[in-house]
Design a protein around this motif. Structure first.
Motif, PDB file in Angstrom:
ATOM      1  N   THR A  67       0.802  -1.229   0.000  1.00  0.00           N
ATOM      2  CA  THR A  67       0.000   0.000   0.000  1.00  0.00           C
ATOM      3  C   THR A  67       0.835   1.279   0.000  1.00  0.00           C
ATOM      4  O   THR A  67       0.277   2.375   0.084  1.00  0.00           O
ATOM      5  CB  THR A  67      -0.965   0.026   1.203  1.00  0.00           C
ATOM      6  OG1 THR A  67      -0.194   0.006   2.415  1.00  0.00           O
ATOM      7  CG2 THR A  67      -1.906  -1.156   1.182  1.00  0.00           C
ATOM      8  N   HIS A  68       2.176   1.146  -0.065  1.00  0.00           N
ATOM      9  CA  HIS A  68       2.999   2.355  -0.181  1.00  0.00           C
ATOM     10  C   HIS A  68       4.368   2.019  -0.767  1.00  0.00           C
ATOM     11  O   HIS A  68       5.078   1.161  -0.256  1.00  0.00           O
ATOM     12  CB  HIS A  68       3.180   3.037   1.177  1.00  0.00           C
ATOM     13  CG  HIS A  68       3.874   4.362   1.064  1.00  0.00           C
ATOM     14  ND1 HIS A  68       3.315   5.435   0.405  1.00  0.00           N
ATOM     15  CD2 HIS A  68       5.098   4.780   1.484  1.00  0.00           C
ATOM     16  CE1 HIS A  68       4.162   6.458   0.438  1.00  0.00           C
ATOM     17  NE2 HIS A  68       5.245   6.083   1.071  1.00  0.00           N
ATOM     18  N   HIS A  69       4.720   2.717  -1.836  1.00  0.00           N
ATOM     19  CA  HIS A  69       5.982   2.438  -2.527  1.00  0.00           C
ATOM     20  C   HIS A  69       6.344   3.642  -3.388  1.00  0.00           C
ATOM     21  O   HIS A  69       5.483   4.443  -3.745  1.00  0.00           O
ATOM     22  CB  HIS A  69       5.795   1.203  -3.418  1.00  0.00           C
ATOM     23  CG  HIS A  69       7.078   0.513  -3.799  1.00  0.00           C
ATOM     24  ND1 HIS A  69       8.312   0.921  -3.370  1.00  0.00           N
ATOM     25  CD2 HIS A  69       7.313  -0.579  -4.573  1.00  0.00           C
ATOM     26  CE1 HIS A  69       9.243   0.104  -3.866  1.00  0.00           C
ATOM     27  NE2 HIS A  69       8.666  -0.811  -4.599  1.00  0.00           N
ATOM     28  N   HIS A  70       7.641   3.752  -3.682  1.00  0.00           N
ATOM     29  CA  HIS A  70       8.114   4.699  -4.709  1.00  0.00           C
ATOM     30  C   HIS A  70       9.089   3.899  -5.553  1.00  0.00           C
ATOM     31  O   HIS A  70      10.293   3.852  -5.269  1.00  0.00           O
ATOM     32  CB  HIS A  70       8.822   5.912  -4.100  1.00  0.00           C
ATOM     33  CG  HIS A  70       8.074   6.524  -2.954  1.00  0.00           C
ATOM     34  ND1 HIS A  70       6.937   7.256  -3.131  1.00  0.00           N
ATOM     35  CD2 HIS A  70       8.293   6.476  -1.620  1.00  0.00           C
ATOM     36  CE1 HIS A  70       6.481   7.654  -1.953  1.00  0.00           C
ATOM     37  NE2 HIS A  70       7.278   7.189  -1.017  1.00  0.00           N
ATOM     38  N   ILE A  71       8.573   3.256  -6.576  1.00  0.00           N
ATOM     39  CA  ILE A  71       9.362   2.263  -7.306  1.00  0.00           C
ATOM     40  C   ILE A  71      10.576   2.883  -7.980  1.00  0.00           C
ATOM     41  O   ILE A  71      11.639   2.273  -8.033  1.00  0.00           O
ATOM     42  CB  ILE A  71       8.469   1.530  -8.331  1.00  0.00           C
ATOM     43  CG1 ILE A  71       7.498   0.594  -7.576  1.00  0.00           C
ATOM     44  CG2 ILE A  71       9.315   0.722  -9.307  1.00  0.00           C
ATOM     45  CD1 ILE A  71       6.660  -0.282  -8.470  1.00  0.00           C
ATOM     46  N   THR A 235      -1.330  10.206   0.712  1.00  0.00           N
ATOM     47  CA  THR A 235      -0.214  11.124   0.986  1.00  0.00           C
ATOM     48  C   THR A 235       0.627  10.561   2.130  1.00  0.00           C
ATOM     49  O   THR A 235       0.236   9.600   2.785  1.00  0.00           O
ATOM     50  CB  THR A 235      -0.738  12.537   1.342  1.00  0.00           C
ATOM     51  OG1 THR A 235       0.356  13.458   1.340  1.00  0.00           O
ATOM     52  CG2 THR A 235      -1.419  12.564   2.706  1.00  0.00           C
ATOM     53  N   HIS A 236       1.797  11.151   2.337  1.00  0.00           N
ATOM     54  CA  HIS A 236       2.597  10.856   3.534  1.00  0.00           C
ATOM     55  C   HIS A 236       2.048  11.681   4.689  1.00  0.00           C
ATOM     56  O   HIS A 236       1.692  12.843   4.495  1.00  0.00           O
ATOM     57  CB  HIS A 236       4.051  11.273   3.332  1.00  0.00           C
ATOM     58  CG  HIS A 236       4.793  10.478   2.310  1.00  0.00           C
ATOM     59  ND1 HIS A 236       4.905  10.880   1.009  1.00  0.00           N
ATOM     60  CD2 HIS A 236       5.487   9.320   2.411  1.00  0.00           C
ATOM     61  CE1 HIS A 236       5.643   9.989   0.339  1.00  0.00           C
ATOM     62  NE2 HIS A 236       6.010   9.029   1.168  1.00  0.00           N
ATOM     63  N   LEU A 237       2.052  11.121   5.884  1.00  0.00           N
ATOM     64  CA  LEU A 237       1.575  11.908   7.019  1.00  0.00           C
ATOM     65  C   LEU A 237       2.210  11.442   8.325  1.00  0.00           C
ATOM     66  O   LEU A 237       2.271  10.238   8.599  1.00  0.00           O
ATOM     67  CB  LEU A 237       0.048  11.808   7.130  1.00  0.00           C
ATOM     68  CG  LEU A 237      -0.578  12.877   8.034  1.00  0.00           C
ATOM     69  CD1 LEU A 237      -0.502  14.257   7.408  1.00  0.00           C
ATOM     70  CD2 LEU A 237      -2.037  12.536   8.350  1.00  0.00           C
ATOM     71  N   CYS A 323       6.165  -1.327   1.571  1.00  0.00           N
ATOM     72  CA  CYS A 323       7.622  -1.507   1.630  1.00  0.00           C
ATOM     73  C   CYS A 323       8.305  -0.152   1.539  1.00  0.00           C
ATOM     74  O   CYS A 323       9.468  -0.030   1.857  1.00  0.00           O
ATOM     75  CB  CYS A 323       8.105  -2.446   0.542  1.00  0.00           C
ATOM     76  SG  CYS A 323       7.795  -1.858  -1.122  1.00  0.00           S
ATOM     77  N   ASP A 324       7.565   0.876   1.096  1.00  0.00           N
ATOM     78  CA  ASP A 324       8.089   2.219   0.894  1.00  0.00           C
ATOM     79  C   ASP A 324       9.173   2.218  -0.171  1.00  0.00           C
ATOM     80  O   ASP A 324       9.513   1.193  -0.741  1.00  0.00           O
ATOM     81  CB  ASP A 324       8.582   2.842   2.211  1.00  0.00           C
ATOM     82  CG  ASP A 324       8.645   4.373   2.139  1.00  0.00           C
ATOM     83  OD1 ASP A 324       8.087   4.946   1.186  1.00  0.00           O
ATOM     84  OD2 ASP A 324       9.236   4.983   3.038  1.00  0.00           O
ATOM     85  N   GLY A 325       9.692   3.379  -0.438  1.00  0.00           N
ATOM     86  CA  GLY A 325      10.586   3.569  -1.574  1.00  0.00           C
ATOM     87  C   GLY A 325      11.833   2.715  -1.517  1.00  0.00           C
ATOM     88  O   GLY A 325      12.377   2.430  -0.465  1.00  0.00           O
TER      89      GLY A 325
HETATM   90 ZN   LIG Z   1       7.034   7.108   1.058  1.00  0.00          ZN
END
Ligand SMILES: [Zn+2]
Length: 458
Positions: A67-71, A235-237, A323-325
């Motif tokens: 649910t969160h990544h910056h590939i 968004t990031h929060l 997993c995030d970026g």
């Molecule tokens: Zn992020």
């Protein structure tokens, strides 16, 4: 005689359905046709199938959801000038490098990123693509092309940054855009790619980056646009203590108050990290139905802190995993994120605070809630998406783990998917990516990555 199924996975040591009754079927099978789960049952009642996967000794679960990544960040992994810093320092080091990405870079990063995710048991991923340098081209359509090629179920998000250094933001001028451009592009991408149907392979959400890179005007306008187009918001929060300080200095309120002020407190929204909400803010998030993308590895690597997952879950806040970026976490295994959610839950709250089944529930059902896909993704029941992972529980790392395959999956390891099935198609087959293109894509990815990092080709 019944028509043969396209695929049957049978002889599972345990089939974990995550359905309403949380059924777990020892020796179970599951059949798939037309991209959907057809049926499941106990050994001996399997239907005929065009292809049969023997899952003897294996755990079978719904596919994991990211649910969160910056590939695109897999182009700048473990980049030494950035590795020493906290969030703001890390970002400030990397923004000028990311200012040079283009469509080819975005496509290759996405292709490699989706391959990595599939190998780690992920069947649906979002991506938060918020760097759109002038002249870079259509970076999000490039990602969607890669997702279609590999067969990944994909929630693209049109990220944005509008507040550069000259306006008191963190990013440099060359990676931000004006509101009109951002909103027009957002609407165009939703029109071009968003499939609102229940079993969609591609959806599009809108995703201004963070309180310190976007103006309140853009936050408000994006929420209104998402409402009009009926798409989700991300968004990031509350990721970091610096963000609390920034919001108090610039907006005169805490990040969650700001989030509410700009009209985002809603079940249309899910937010990444959310490490620093207070008790009253957690209660509000539950009331709104705003989801949280918990990023256990990234929070550890950046040193951001321990997110209050127990409190979120107890309050009824939807929690999924991210997993995030790829250059904050530097890896993208949802198996590892699920294990880390288990470990961090216990580190923070003691051994009774998190068990493997709850971590798996966050990785599946919780992810589906965050992405607005409840009832279709994250569980296995007749009619749901045929997104299935077969996990081997064999070899030295699983020796002795005979009593509970779900606890074994996350306590033992490391592990990766033996089979990853997305919409009924086998994407990882006996531990290997089915696509023959991986070496070509790796070679091209290396060339782009070295160019961005200012390194000579090997
Ligand atoms: Zn992020």
């Amino acid at each position: 005689m019944a028509v043969a199924a396209e695929l049957v996975v049978k002889n599972a040591r345990l089939l974990v359905t995550m359905d309403d009754r949380r059924r777990e079927i020892a020796g179970g099978w599951i059949s798939v046709t037309g991209g959907r789960v057809q049926a499941m049952g106990e050994a001996g009642s399997e239907p005929e199938a065009v292809r049969v996967i023997d899952a003897s000794g294996c755990l079978v679960t719904p596919g994991l959801i990211n649910t969160h990544h910056h590939i695109y960040q897999n182009l700048t992994r473990s980049f030494p000038p950035a590795t020493q810093h906290n969030l703001f320092g890390w970002l400030s080091t990397l923004y000028p490098i990311w200012a040079n990405i283009d469509e080819e870079a975005s496509y290759l990063a996405a292709w490699i990123g989706f391959a990595e995710l599939a190998l780690g048991g992920c069947t649906t991923t979002m991506d938060h693509m918020y760097v759109h340098p002038a002249g870079a081209g259509d970076l999000i359509t490039a990602e969607i092309t890669a997702a279609k090629e590999l067969g990944m179920r994909f929630h693209a998000t049109r990220g944005s940054m509008s507040r550069s250094k000259k306006d008191g933001g963190l990013p440099p001028d060359e990676v931000v855009q004006d509101n009109d451009t951002i909103l027009a592009e957002s609407e165009r991408l939703v029109g071009a790619h968003h499939d609102p149907t229940s079993h969609a392979m591609v959806q599009v959400a809108l995703a201004p980056c963070s309180p310190f890179s976007v103006t309140p005007d853009l936050m408000k306008a994006t929420a209104a646009l998402a409402e009009r187009l009926d798409v989700r918001l991300h968004t990031h929060l509350a990721e970091d203590v610096d963000e609390d300080t920034y919001c108090l200095d610039v907006y005169g309120c805490r990040p969650l108050e700001y989030f509410e002020d700009v009209g985002w407190g809603s079940d249309r929204s899910w937010v990444a990290h959310c490490v620093y909400p207070n008790a009253a803010e957690i209660a509000k998030m539950a009331e709104w139905g705003t989801g949280v993308a918990h990023c256990p590895s990234s929070n550890q690597m950046i040193g951001a802190g321990l997110a209050p997952i127990r409190e979120f879950r107890d309050a009824g806040v939807p929690v999924g995993l991210g997993c995030d970026g790829s250059s904050s976490t530097d890896s993208a295994s949802l198996w590892m994120e699920t294990r880390n959610a288990l470990l961090l839950g216990r580190l923070r709250g003691g051994p009774e605070a998190m068990q493997a089944r709850e971590a798996l529930e966050i990785a599946t059902l919780g992810g589906a809630q965050c992405l607005g896909r409840e009832g279709v993704l994250g569980l296995l029941a007749p009619g749901t998406a045929a997104d299935i992972v077969v996990w081997g529980l064999e070899g030295v790392q699983f020796a002795g783990a005979w009593s509970d395959p779900v606890e074994a999956l996350l306590r033992c390891g490391p592990n990766a998917a033996k089979y990853t099935i997305i919409a009924g198609k086998v994407v990882v087959d006996d531990g290997r990516l089915v696509s023959p293109d991986v070496e070509d894509r790796l070679t091209r990815h290396e060339a782009v990555s070295r160019r961005l990092q200012g390194l000579a080709l090997s």
